[in-house]
Design a protein around this motif. Structure first.
Motif, mmCIF file in Angstrom:
data_model
loop_
_atom_site.group_PDB
_atom_site.id
_atom_site.type_symbol
_atom_site.label_atom_id
_atom_site.label_comp_id
_atom_site.label_asym_id
_atom_site.label_seq_id
_atom_site.Cartn_x
_atom_site.Cartn_y
_atom_site.Cartn_z
ATOM 1 N N LEU A 41 -13.494 8.388 -4.339
ATOM 2 C CA LEU A 41 -12.291 9.217 -4.870
ATOM 3 C C LEU A 41 -10.889 9.176 -3.205
ATOM 4 O O LEU A 41 -9.966 9.566 -3.638
ATOM 5 N N ALA A 42 -11.813 8.779 -2.009
ATOM 6 C CA ALA A 42 -10.939 8.659 -0.955
ATOM 7 C C ALA A 42 -9.813 7.561 -1.691
ATOM 8 O O ALA A 42 -10.108 5.995 -1.896
ATOM 9 N N ARG A 43 -8.275 7.752 -0.776
ATOM 10 C CA ARG A 43 -7.407 6.986 -1.224
ATOM 11 C C ARG A 43 -7.566 5.626 -0.129
ATOM 12 O O ARG A 43 -7.913 6.369 1.171
ATOM 13 N N ALA A 44 -7.180 4.767 0.069
ATOM 14 C CA ALA A 44 -7.847 3.766 0.607
ATOM 15 C C ALA A 44 -6.321 4.034 2.333
ATOM 16 O O ALA A 44 -6.558 3.849 2.907
ATOM 17 N N ASP A 45 -5.282 4.829 2.186
ATOM 18 C CA ASP A 45 -4.121 5.296 3.671
ATOM 19 C C ASP A 45 -5.323 6.709 4.508
ATOM 20 O O ASP A 45 -4.672 7.135 4.802
ATOM 21 N N ASP A 46 -6.424 6.736 3.560
ATOM 22 C CA ASP A 46 -6.645 8.318 4.058
ATOM 23 C C ASP A 46 -7.213 8.296 5.456
ATOM 24 O O ASP A 46 -7.171 9.003 6.474
ATOM 25 N N TRP A 47 -7.948 6.851 6.150
ATOM 26 C CA TRP A 47 -8.226 6.957 7.272
ATOM 27 C C TRP A 47 -7.065 6.680 8.355
ATOM 28 O O TRP A 47 -7.412 7.929 9.774
ATOM 29 N N CYS A 87 -0.484 5.220 7.733
ATOM 30 C CA CYS A 87 -0.285 6.499 7.134
ATOM 31 C C CYS A 87 0.910 6.572 6.198
ATOM 32 O O CYS A 87 1.907 6.232 6.645
ATOM 33 N N ASP A 88 0.633 6.628 4.980
ATOM 34 C CA ASP A 88 2.045 6.855 4.147
ATOM 35 C C ASP A 88 1.551 8.740 4.433
ATOM 36 O O ASP A 88 0.978 8.841 2.974
ATOM 37 N N PHE A 89 2.765 9.032 4.905
ATOM 38 C CA PHE A 89 2.343 10.640 4.202
ATOM 39 C C PHE A 89 3.085 10.967 2.624
ATOM 40 O O PHE A 89 3.367 11.525 2.170
#
Length: 201
Positions: A41-47, A87-89
């Motif tokens: 469920l984690a998005r690629a840009d979460d980190w 990171c893409d907010f």
């Protein structure tokens, strides 16, 4: 569960963005815990977003337990020469909040982390591996010196409202230029030598 998202709104003041950033840091506990339990469920840009929010914490990037895994992963990546995560907010991008890493050296360091080393103690060196500058609304908000005198230790400088955590001889909340620290360090050493030499005569 996805990482909490900041949604930039036209006309936002820095304080509004900062309050949202700090709420997101606290929400990392839930987000990271969920990502560990359900990694799909984690998005690629979460980190990258987790890293950015943790680095913006005035108490240091690993003050909260939820920040330890993403920040430790960051240190490991930087030590191996990997690029800084992004990171893409979401809507409007992340123009208002971003971070950059600069590797430390005798020419880019905090004055109190400079020392003489190398052959015959002739080289000016830095006790940190690098510095990450976090900017919010194009203003320096935190600067995190990492791997200070050994892997894992950091020094966080906070430049937000009510800042008092800055190096000596710098007015509160006024960012200094780490590329000028070497000149100040050498000037201070020269003055100390002149004072010591004057006492000897």
């Amino acid at each position: 569960m996805n990482m909490p998202r900041l949604k930039p709104v036209e006309g936002w003041r820095p304080n509004a963005l900062l309050r949202s950033a700090h709420r997101c840091v606290l929400a990392l506990t839930v987000s990271i815990g969920t990502s560990v339990l359900a990694p799909g469920l984690a998005r690629a840009d979460d980190w990258g977003c987790q890293v950015l929010l943790c680095l913006s914490n005035r108490g240091g990037p690993e003050q909260y337990g939820a920040c330890v895994p993403p920040i430790e992963r960051l240190w490991s990546a930087l030590r191996h020469g990997d690029t800084f995560p992004t990171c893409d907010f979401g809507a409007g991008g992340s123009q208002g909040m971003f971070a950059t890493n600069t590797f430390a050296s005798g020419g880019y360091c905090r004055e109190d982390l400079l020392y003489r080393g190398g052959r015959e103690q002739s080289e000016l060196m830095c006790r940190a591996t690098g510095a990450i500058n976090v900017e919010i609304d194009n203003q320096l908000y935190t600067r995190v010196w990492w791997d200070v005198a050994g892997a894992g230790s950091t020094v966080t400088e906070y430049y937000g409202t009510g800042s008092t955590q800055v190096p000596s001889q710098v007015p509160s909340a006024v960012p200094y230029d780490p590329s000028r620290s070497a000149a100040l360090f050498l000037q201070q050493q020269s003055e100390q030598q002149n004072t010591a030499g004057g006492r000897g005569h």
